[in-house]
Design a protein around this motif. Structure first.
Motif, PDB file in Angstrom:
ATOM      1  N   ALA B  27      47.703  28.214  22.349  1.00 14.23           N
ATOM      2  CA  ALA B  27      47.075  27.292  22.106  1.00 14.23           C
ATOM      3  C   ALA B  27      46.214  27.129  23.509  1.00 14.23           C
ATOM      4  CB  ALA B  27      47.160  26.459  21.031  1.00 14.23           C
ATOM      5  N   GLN B  28      47.733  26.518  24.164  1.00 12.61           N
ATOM      6  CA  GLN B  28      47.545  25.848  25.394  1.00 12.61           C
ATOM      7  C   GLN B  28      46.616  26.519  26.278  1.00 12.61           C
ATOM      8  OE1 GLN B  28      50.869  23.582  27.084  1.00 12.61           O
ATOM      9  NE2 GLN B  28      49.913  23.192  28.527  1.00 12.61           N
ATOM     10  N   ARG B  29      47.221  28.107  26.167  1.00 11.00           N
ATOM     11  CA  ARG B  29      46.080  28.752  27.196  1.00 11.00           C
ATOM     12  C   ARG B  29      44.657  29.224  27.113  1.00 11.00           C
ATOM     13  NH1 ARG B  29      49.792  32.538  27.058  1.00 11.00           N
ATOM     14  NH2 ARG B  29      49.058  33.574  25.196  1.00 11.00           N
ATOM     15  N   LEU B  30      44.340  29.088  25.533  1.00  9.41           N
ATOM     16  CA  LEU B  30      43.198  29.078  25.006  1.00  9.41           C
ATOM     17  C   LEU B  30      42.258  27.826  24.858  1.00  9.41           C
ATOM     18  CD1 LEU B  30      42.863  31.484  22.139  1.00  9.41           C
ATOM     19  CD2 LEU B  30      42.287  31.901  24.612  1.00  9.41           C
ATOM     20  N   ALA B  31      42.658  26.467  24.812  1.00 16.12           N
ATOM     21  CA  ALA B  31      42.865  25.095  25.298  1.00 16.12           C
ATOM     22  C   ALA B  31      41.968  25.366  26.746  1.00 16.12           C
ATOM     23  CB  ALA B  31      43.454  24.535  24.916  1.00 16.12           C
ATOM     24  N   GLU B  32      42.717  25.453  28.034  1.00 13.37           N
ATOM     25  CA  GLU B  32      42.345  25.488  28.905  1.00 13.37           C
ATOM     26  C   GLU B  32      41.697  26.882  29.646  1.00 13.37           C
ATOM     27  OE1 GLU B  32      45.669  26.565  31.976  1.00 13.37           O
ATOM     28  OE2 GLU B  32      44.790  26.020  33.955  1.00 13.37           O
ATOM     29  N   LEU B  33      41.021  27.381  28.873  1.00  7.53           N
ATOM     30  CA  LEU B  33      40.257  28.989  29.272  1.00  7.53           C
ATOM     31  C   LEU B  33      38.966  27.597  28.587  1.00  7.53           C
ATOM     32  CD1 LEU B  33      41.534  32.070  28.983  1.00  7.53           C
ATOM     33  CD2 LEU B  33      39.657  31.308  29.461  1.00  7.53           C
ATOM     34  N   ALA B  34      38.527  26.853  27.715  1.00  4.42           N
ATOM     35  CA  ALA B  34      37.510  26.555  26.686  1.00  4.42           C
ATOM     36  C   ALA B  34      37.354  25.231  27.518  1.00  4.42           C
ATOM     37  CB  ALA B  34      38.193  26.257  25.437  1.00  4.42           C
ATOM     38  N   GLY B  35      38.415  25.088  28.590  1.00  9.45           N
ATOM     39  CA  GLY B  35      37.788  24.116  29.808  1.00  9.45           C
ATOM     40  C   GLY B  35      38.241  22.191  28.990  1.00  9.45           C
ATOM     41  N   PHE B  36      39.210  22.303  27.963  1.00  6.95           N
ATOM     42  CA  PHE B  36      39.795  21.079  27.832  1.00  6.95           C
ATOM     43  C   PHE B  36      40.316  20.495  28.877  1.00  6.95           C
ATOM     44  CE2 PHE B  36      38.881  22.723  23.521  1.00  6.95           C
ATOM     45  CZ  PHE B  36      38.797  21.636  23.232  1.00  6.95           C
ATOM     46  N   SER B  37      40.843  19.026  29.100  1.00  5.44           N
ATOM     47  CA  SER B  37      41.732  18.143  30.049  1.00  5.44           C
ATOM     48  C   SER B  37      42.707  18.862  29.996  1.00  5.44           C
ATOM     49  CB  SER B  37      41.026  16.534  29.889  1.00  5.44           C
ATOM     50  OG  SER B  37      41.387  16.099  28.701  1.00  5.44           O
ATOM     51  N   ARG B  38      44.135  18.547  31.147  1.00  6.63           N
ATOM     52  CA  ARG B  38      45.240  18.678  30.981  1.00  6.63           C
ATOM     53  C   ARG B  38      46.025  18.008  29.001  1.00  6.63           C
ATOM     54  NH1 ARG B  38      49.566  22.024  31.817  1.00  6.63           N
ATOM     55  NH2 ARG B  38      50.770  20.159  32.875  1.00  6.63           N
ATOM     56  N   SER B  39      45.485  16.771  28.921  1.00  6.82           N
ATOM     57  CA  SER B  39      45.933  16.092  27.431  1.00  6.82           C
ATOM     58  C   SER B  39      45.407  16.945  26.267  1.00  6.82           C
ATOM     59  CB  SER B  39      45.742  14.567  28.245  1.00  6.82           C
ATOM     60  OG  SER B  39      44.683  13.656  27.868  1.00  6.82           O
ATOM     61  N   GLN B  40      43.928  16.646  26.938  1.00  4.72           N
ATOM     62  CA  GLN B  40      43.438  17.499  25.466  1.00  4.72           C
ATOM     63  C   GLN B  40      43.704  18.539  25.279  1.00  4.72           C
ATOM     64  OE1 GLN B  40      40.094  16.594  23.832  1.00  4.72           O
ATOM     65  NE2 GLN B  40      40.959  13.795  24.485  1.00  4.72           N
ATOM     66  N   GLN B  41      44.616  19.918  25.904  1.00  8.46           N
ATOM     67  CA  GLN B  41      45.229  20.775  25.519  1.00  8.46           C
ATOM     68  C   GLN B  41      46.526  20.639  25.480  1.00  8.46           C
ATOM     69  OE1 GLN B  41      45.905  22.853  29.955  1.00  8.46           O
ATOM     70  NE2 GLN B  41      44.045  21.920  30.909  1.00  8.46           N
ATOM     71  N   PHE B  42      47.600  19.244  25.303  1.00 13.34           N
ATOM     72  CA  PHE B  42      48.314  19.353  24.533  1.00 13.34           C
ATOM     73  C   PHE B  42      48.461  18.677  23.295  1.00 13.34           C
ATOM     74  CE2 PHE B  42      52.174  19.033  25.698  1.00 13.34           C
ATOM     75  CZ  PHE B  42      53.006  19.184  27.039  1.00 13.34           C
ATOM     76  N   MET B  43      47.067  18.575  23.429  1.00 12.93           N
ATOM     77  CA  MET B  43      46.998  17.643  21.735  1.00 12.93           C
ATOM     78  C   MET B  43      46.724  19.487  20.659  1.00 12.93           C
ATOM     79  SD  MET B  43      45.020  14.385  21.955  1.00 12.93           S
ATOM     80  CE  MET B  43      45.134  13.151  24.000  1.00 12.93           C
TER      81      MET B  43
END
Lengths: 135, 139
Positions: B27-43
């Motif tokens: 989830a964190q990997r894909l969230a990063e790919l989608a362009g989420f900020s670090r804290s949003q990736q964590f959420m």
């Protein structure tokens, strides 16, 4: 002690920082079984060393979801019953934000962002202070 | 508004705690790919951790699918957590803070809803549960 308990004991070292202060760094995935074993080890050490402060450092825990938080809260509640305060350190800024959104209330646990701050706070709790010696 | 599914997606079978951790990392990997900020990736990854763990706790096994979405120049992430477990008897109660049938904190589902933008629950007793959650990258 079972073989698994020994493995947990090896992967969960409890360090004596000072008389009365224990440091327990938690690294990796916490599931209920491991949490239970960490709790048993921690309480055993608290009793044996007559500890008054236990520092739980969770910098090495990748995700703090509600299940992990629940385990931590249980450990600290049990420690409290034995007269030992708990300090949680190593909560990264991003973990903190997620925890707030989840609605997790750490209750009586004293939170510290860094291990340095946690150690200073632990010394204060047992009546010591850290200061620079003048030369 | 048309929502397109980007080709990137990951499907993780949930059978134990390590699978939960794997879903969290994916989830964190894909969230990063989608362009989420670090804290949003964590959420996003924390929400996935909650949903995947629920599968493990209540249904023993199931599946988590994570994909990147796109609508009007905006990217997002979708998480689908599916199981053939007992189902949720009272969905409204399950979404309330402090309600738990497993002795937990009762913050998993409501917490996941707060961490994401949208969360829908499709459940039938004795058949299973499907939780779909989405979060969009702030423009």
């Amino acid at each position: 002690m079972t073989k698994e308990m020994k493995e947990i004991k090896a992967s969960t070292p409890i360090a004596v920082v000072w008389e009365g202060i224990l440091l327990l760094p938690i690294i990796g995935i916490i599931d209920s079984k491991r949490a239970q074993e960490i709790m048993e080890l921690a309480l055993e050490e608290i009793a044996r060393r007559e500890a008054r402060v236990l520092i739980l450092d969770i910098m090495g825990v990748p995700t703090v979801d509600t299940a992990v938080a629940n385990h931590l809260i249980k450990i600290t509640k049990a420690a409290k019953l034995m007269g030992c305060e708990c300090i949680i350190s190593g909560i990264a800024p991003m973990v903190a934000q997620s925890m707030v959104n989840l609605g997790i209330d750490l209750g009586n646990i004293i939170p510290c962002s860094s291990l340095r701050e946690a150690i200073a706070c632990a010394f204060e709790t047992i009546g010591f202070e850290i200061r620079k010696i003048s030369k | 508004m048309p929502v397109r599914v980007k080709s990137k997606q990951e499907r993780i079978k949930i059978r134990n705690n390590f699978d939960v951790a794997e879903a969290t990392l994916a989830a964190q990997r894909l969230a990063e790919l989608a362009g989420f900020s670090r804290s949003q990736q964590f959420m996003v990854s924390t929400a996935v951790s909650e949903l995947a763990r629920n599968i493990f706790i209540y249904a023993k096994e199931g599946e988590v699918t994570i994909r990147i979405l796109e609508r009007d120049n905006q990217r997002g992430i979708e998480v689908v957590a599916e199981d053939r477990g007992p189902g949720i008897a009272d969905v409204d109660a399950a979404l309330k803070d402090g309600f738990s049938t497993s002795g937990g904190l009762g913050l998993g589902l409501p917490g996941a809803r707060r961490l994401m933008d949208e969360l829908e629950i499709d459940t039938k007793l004795g058949v299973g549960t499907k939780v779909t959650a989405r979060k969009w990258v702030e423009a």
